[in-house]
Scaffold this motif. Structure first.
Motif, PDB file in Angstrom:
ATOM      1  N   ASN A  17       0.827  -1.214   0.000  1.00  0.00           N
ATOM      2  CA  ASN A  17       0.000   0.000   0.000  1.00  0.00           C
ATOM      3  C   ASN A  17       0.859   1.261   0.000  1.00  0.00           C
ATOM      4  O   ASN A  17       0.526   2.246  -0.666  1.00  0.00           O
ATOM      5  N   ASN A  21       0.956   4.064  -3.044  1.00  0.00           N
ATOM      6  CA  ASN A  21       0.765   5.499  -2.800  1.00  0.00           C
ATOM      7  C   ASN A  21       1.914   6.313  -3.387  1.00  0.00           C
ATOM      8  O   ASN A  21       1.702   7.378  -3.970  1.00  0.00           O
ATOM      9  N   LYS A  84      -8.211  10.918  -4.241  1.00  0.00           N
ATOM     10  CA  LYS A  84      -8.161  10.408  -5.610  1.00  0.00           C
ATOM     11  C   LYS A  84      -9.565  10.358  -6.208  1.00  0.00           C
ATOM     12  O   LYS A  84     -10.539  10.227  -5.471  1.00  0.00           O
ATOM     13  N   GLY A  93      -5.842   2.424   2.108  1.00  0.00           N
ATOM     14  CA  GLY A  93      -4.439   2.029   2.106  1.00  0.00           C
ATOM     15  C   GLY A  93      -3.742   2.361   3.414  1.00  0.00           C
ATOM     16  O   GLY A  93      -3.189   1.485   4.090  1.00  0.00           O
TER      17      GLY A  93
HETATM   18 MG   LIG Z   1      -3.314   4.179  -1.133  1.00  0.00          MG
END
Ligand SMILES: [Mg+2]
Ligand SMILES: Nc1ncnc2c1ncn2[C@@H]1O[C@H](COP(=O)(O)OP(=O)(O)OP(=O)(O)O)[C@@H](O)[C@H]1O
Length: 278
Positions: A17, A21, A84, A93
């Motif tokens: 995760n 990112n 996002k 995440g």
């Molecule tokens: Mg993420």
């Protein structure tokens, strides 16, 4: 490195995760750096908020991306907080990272600077226990299995890996890249479908919603879920019922196949693997 006590699957999920990112923060390219070190922290350790003194193994994931604005930084660990576009991020995440590190009595800190980058630091307490030699990897018996599996997964790469692993172990595989496609295929497939293997978090339709509709069409179908997010994170927000076990992504061939074998031949395997809501 000093030894630490942590769930192997969870630390893998945390690392993936963080790497994802970092990738998303560097659309034009950049540098992703993963480092590990031993740290003997005293009271003056420069973390904000401070970290209790002690011996820690430090895992750092750094990128040279966009950075995180201050008002966003305060909220990044909140489940479902995302900047996002819909369909790209779910905001689970860092909640998964936070959960994994906290469960190991560790600490996570994020430092970020606009247009310079972000550094996530996970500090995991060293343990005095002597590590046991790693358990032997279960041999994956490749005797050909029978059954038809409908796999729904929005990430192409994972869908393809699942398809290949299942096919080479003898299963018939039907793939779907979205919930809608899975429902279409469940409706029109000529013949039985024994198992639905569904990603939990997908844009537009959750794996659990796909499962409910598929079960209405095919009441005898078994259901297994997979996710890159941890079970406690998913269940604490009602995305997945707590009793339902999960295949954690990333998975190895035995990680994927053993739970499936248990479903197809429960009498041969010890330990239940509940795939139905209790
Ligand atoms: Mg993420
Ligand atoms: N390395 C990073 N650089 C810049 N922003 C970041 C970084 N890591 C996290 N963020 C910010 O924190 C938010 C939350 O991150 P988190 O990983 O929890 O969710 P997400 O990435 O949006 O969605 P998901 O991980 O579920 O696909 C992101 O939307 C982004 O705004």
């Amino acid at each position: 490195m000093w030894p630490i006590l942590i769930d192997e699957g969870q630390i893998e999920q945390a690392l993936v995760n963080l790497a994802v990112n970092a990738r998303d923060a560097m659309p034009g390219g950049g540098t992703l750096t993963v480092t590990t070190s031993n740290q003997n922290l005293d009271d003056l350790a420069g973390y904000d908020p401070p970290v209790p003194p002690g011996r820690y193994v430090c895992l750092q994931v750094a990128d040279t991306g966009t950075g995180i604005p201050k008002e966003v930084l305060e909220r990044v660990f909140e489940p479902f907080f995302t900047t996002k576009p819909s369909g790209e991020g779910t905001g689970l995440g860092l909640a998964t990272v936070y959960g994994a590190i906290s469960q190991a009595d560790g600490h996570v800190r994020i430092a970020s600077e606009d247009n310079v980058g972000t550094v996530v630091t996970a500090l995991l307490p060293a343990t005095d226990q002597t590590p046991q030699p790693a358990a032997a990897v279960l041999p994956c018996d490749r005797t050909s299995q029978q059954g038809t599996i409908l796999v729904v997964e929005d990430e192409d790469g994972i869908l393809e890996v699942a398809r290949r692993l299942l096919t080479r172990n003898g299963y018939q595989v039907i793939t779907a890249a979205t919930g809608t496609e899975a429902l279409e295929k469940a409706r029109w497939h000529d013949g039985p479908i024994d198992l639905l293997l569904a990603d939990v978090v997908m844009p537009h339709m959750l794996g659990t919603e796909v499962a409910a509709t598929v079960r209405a069409l095919r009441p005898d179908i078994h259901v297994l879920y997979m996710s890159g997010y941890a079970q406690p994170v998913l269940s604490s927000h009602g995305t997945l019922e707590p009793g339902i076990r999960l295949i954690e992504k990333p998975f190895t061939e035995p990680d994927l196949l053993n739970p499936i074998r248990e479903i197809f031949a429960p009498e041969q395997s010890a330990g239940g693997f509940p795939d139905r809501p209790t």
